[in-house]
Design an enzyme around this catalytic site. Structure first.
Site, PDB file in Angstrom:
ATOM      1  CG  HIS A 146      -6.335  -0.436   8.837  1.00  0.00           C
ATOM      2  ND1 HIS A 146      -6.736   0.872   8.620  1.00  0.00           N
ATOM      3  CD2 HIS A 146      -4.985  -0.239   8.383  1.00  0.00           C
ATOM      4  CE1 HIS A 146      -5.946   1.688   7.686  1.00  0.00           C
ATOM      5  NE2 HIS A 146      -4.884   0.728   7.836  1.00  0.00           N
ATOM      6  CB  THR A 197       4.735   6.861  -8.644  1.00  0.00           C
ATOM      7  OG1 THR A 197       5.404   5.888  -7.635  1.00  0.00           O
ATOM      8  CG2 THR A 197       5.693   8.089  -8.922  1.00  0.00           C
ATOM      9  CG  ASP A 219       6.905   3.133  -8.914  1.00  0.00           C
ATOM     10  OD1 ASP A 219       6.482   2.911  -7.781  1.00  0.00           O
ATOM     11  OD2 ASP A 219       6.701   4.137  -9.317  1.00  0.00           O
ATOM     12  NE  ARG A 244       3.321   5.912   4.065  1.00  0.00           N
ATOM     13  CZ  ARG A 244       2.337   5.849   2.955  1.00  0.00           C
ATOM     14  NH1 ARG A 244       1.128   5.684   3.136  1.00  0.00           N
ATOM     15  NH2 ARG A 244       2.902   5.838   1.682  1.00  0.00           N
ATOM     16  CG  ASP A 268      -1.677   1.152   1.141  1.00  0.00           C
ATOM     17  OD1 ASP A 268      -2.395   1.708   0.314  1.00  0.00           O
ATOM     18  OD2 ASP A 268      -1.584   2.146   2.376  1.00  0.00           O
ATOM     19  CG  HIS A 269       3.231   2.298   3.240  1.00  0.00           C
ATOM     20  ND1 HIS A 269       3.870   2.182   4.358  1.00  0.00           N
ATOM     21  CD2 HIS A 269       1.763   2.347   3.666  1.00  0.00           C
ATOM     22  CE1 HIS A 269       2.996   2.192   5.409  1.00  0.00           C
ATOM     23  NE2 HIS A 269       1.830   2.375   5.004  1.00  0.00           N
ATOM     24  CG  ASP A 270       5.410   0.629  -4.442  1.00  0.00           C
ATOM     25  OD1 ASP A 270       6.045   1.591  -4.732  1.00  0.00           O
ATOM     26  OD2 ASP A 270       5.546  -0.502  -5.502  1.00  0.00           O
TER      27      ASP A 270
END
Length: 630
Positions: free
Chosen positions: A326, A156, A160, A228, A84-86
């Protein structure tokens, strides 16, 4: 060489950092333009006031226990947060105070932009800053869209590996080992693990905020491509794995192609790491989350790059659907020894003791005990009556906020801040039947008691927040989401894949021999190659009992990097290596059958001279450029 189609040139902002999250349905603001749902607490929605998020959290969402998912490991949960953080990061307003009045958002319980505090039962509140608004209006936007507030995605949206490398030139340069001329990423210069393996570098600015979360001295926040990274120990561990994997591959490519420049090694390695992120996510992760049937329906087989597909992250995906995970957060972080039993020196931890605690990696056994816990413990699972654990509804730690926060309330408030339409609107969007009666809701939830509580609280079924509605739906067969989130996640993943001209399967990105090797890649292999763990499940997302359902790392396929061997051209032998330049580097390209060197400068410098030089008549022409300070 990649060729760009007309569609790509027309839409250069699609998927780019610092662009608006896209709307699949128009926003629903109280004033039609930007005021969140619930901004005016007296306002009626379908004849009723919206229930306060904290009340919904306390009475419907909060859970004191979880049941275990015997099919999947904790790693499935942790990869969801990692990937998700990507894809998405929605920044909050940088202002700490309300506009015009200079009211401190950490001190006020009034709704004054950008403050939108979460009211609590004791007449107090939790601080909440509204998401940053996007000011750009794209050509062709309709009037309603142009007037409505849109939220930013700061990174983005493509898969990636930007969370490994960064999404800005400045951060990318900081994370690289530019002085080593090796194409590697920078590593921590103060600490290594017991076997000499590297850790992530510390943040540039010290002392860092991580020190406020610990009793130990001297351990700052780690730095990675995504800010994060320090939120939890599993996240730090996954980031550390990929740092080591990049450097391992870069070292191997240097041995195979000793004529490559550091820039070529870095870029080729980065492309491989990005491909592995795509493969692990789309092949190994997504089908388990939305189920094979939904995967076939909403994602389907890859048919090539489509320039008409917008790969931008959608608002409902970022703010609701992909927050399904979550409800699968465990209240305990398990740390296991080599026998996959509780570690004698480093026992299990309550989750709230792991927030922003990189010192536990450095001083408590490295990443191995944590990764064993990720693959050796069954994942928690969600059900309508067991959603978010108290560790994140009552004891969530957030940087710069001294009081404990509530993740469920934050999610509900964020959905209202973004003006997300309600649960029923999204069911219609996905071709699902509306929920018109209590009996309809009971069927979808498979839990009559929770259905009654939701209707009693919301009063009208069209008022149900989309995050809550999607969260309580009964799982689809062989899935870990209900039909609504399976639809929304599936549609987003298809867009991320089909709209990415550098997707690993797209024409011209990799040679067929390289594609065949990349398919051998797996998260289990990355764990084997970068830790002391030498026995793993074949698929680390699947939960298996140790040792009967584990295999030796020798049985896990490896990528043969010989597929990336590039023989020196005759021109290269005649001309030799191009001139190395300070504060910049080159990569080889091929143009009209000639070998050329394409130069670029590192962040903070600009090119002076020809960017491209060509090998002609045994010499490079023209002379190499310089990189000068801006």
């Amino acid at each position: 060489m990649m060729f760009f189609s007309k569609g790509e040139l027309l839409n250069p902002r699609w998927g780019a950092a610092n662009t608006a999250l896209v709307r699949w349905l128009p926003a629903e603001y109280e004033d039609g333009e930007g005021e969140p749902k619930g901004w005016n607490p007296e306002r009626l929605h379908h004849g009723f006031q919206l229930p306060p998020p904290r009340k919904v959290s306390r009475e419907i969402i909060r859970s004191t226990c979880k049941w275990k998912d015997d099919d999947y490991s904790q790693l499935l949960v942790d990869w969801g947060q990692y990937i998700d953080h990507d894809i998405t990061f929605t920044p909050q307003s940088i202002s700490k105070s309300a506009f015009w009045t200079d009211t401190d958002c950490y001190q006020t319980c009034d709704n004054v932009h950008p403050c939108f505090p979460i009211k609590t039962d004791d007449s107090l509140c939790m601080p909440f800053h509204r998401s940053t608004a996007d000011c750009y209006v794209s050509p062709g936007s309709d009037v309603q869209h142009a007037l409505q507030r849109q939220q930013l995605n700061a990174i983005t949206s493509y898969i990636d590996a930007s969370l490994v490398y960064g999404h800005t030139p400045k951060l990318e340069s900081f994370l690289r080992d530019l002085s080593g001329l090796s194409g590697k990423l920078a590593v921590n210069d103060q600490f290594k693990d017991a076997k000499g393996r590297p850790y992530l570098p510390f943040v540039a600015k010290t002392p860092s905020s991580c020190r406020t979360f610990q009793q130990e001295d001297g351990i700052d926040c780690f730095s990675a491509g995504d800010g994060r990274v320090n939120e939890g120990l599993p996240l730090i561990s996954l980031h550390t794995l990929w740092l080591r994997e990049h450097n391992r591959i870069a070292e191997a490519l240097k041995l195979i192609n000793n004529h490559w420049s550091p820039e070529m090694i870095y870029q080729e390695t980065r492309q491989i790491i990005g491909a592995l992120h795509q493969i692990i996510t789309m092949r190994d992760y997504v089908p388990k989350i939305i189920g094979p049937e939904s995967f076939e329906r909403f994602v389907g087989p890859y048919t090539g790059y489509d320039p008409a597909v917008d790969p931008s992250a959608s608002n409902v995906f970022a703010t609701a659907a992909f927050r399904f995970g979550h409800a699968t957060i465990s209240p305990v972080l398990h740390r296991l020894n080599q026998s996959f039993q509780e570690h004698e020196q480093f026992p299990h931890l309550r989750l709230y003791k792991t927030f922003f605690s990189p010192w536990r990696i450095v001083k408590e056994g490295g990443i191995e005990p944590i990764i064993r816990g990720m693959i050796g413990i069954a994942a928690p699972a969600a059900s309508a009556n067991k959603l978010l654990v108290e560790e994140v509804t009552e004891m969530l730690a957030v940087l710069d906020t001294l009081q404990h926060m509530d993740l469920a309330s934050l999610n509900l408030q964020r959905g209202r801040d973004h003006g997300l339409p309600g649960y029923n609107e999204w069911r219609e969007f996905c071709g699902l039947a509306r929920i018109d009666t209590l009996e309809d809701l009971k069927v979808v939830l498979q839990d009559g008691r929770v259905a009654e509580k939701i209707l009693n609280m919301y009063k009208h079924l069209d008022n149900i927040d989309v995050w809550l509605g999607g969260l309580v739906e009964n799982y689809l067969p062989d899935a870990r989401t209900g039909p609504l989130f399976a639809c929304l996640i599936g549609k987003q993943m298809k867009a991320l894949r089909d709209g990415d001209r550098f997707w690993w399967e797209a024409d011209g990105v990799f040679k067929q021999e390289q594609k065949d090797e990349l398919l051998k890649g797996s998260l289990s292999r990355v764990i084997c190659d970068n830790t002391d763990i030498q026995e793993v499940p074949f698929d680390s997302f699947r939960f298996g009992k140790f040792p009967s359902e584990y295999v030796s790392c020798a049985s896990i396929p490896s990528i043969n990097l010989e597929a990336w061997r590039e023989e020196k051209s005759k021109d290269y032998d005649l001309c030799g290596s191009p001139t190395r330049i300070h504060n910049g580097d080159f990569i080889f390209t091929f143009n009209a059958q000639k070998v050329t060197a394409l130069y670029s400068c590192y962040h903070g410098f600009m090119l002076e001279g020809a960017a491209e030089i060509t090998c002609e008549k045994n010499e490079w022409h023209p002379e190499a450029p310089k990189c000068i300070g801006k």
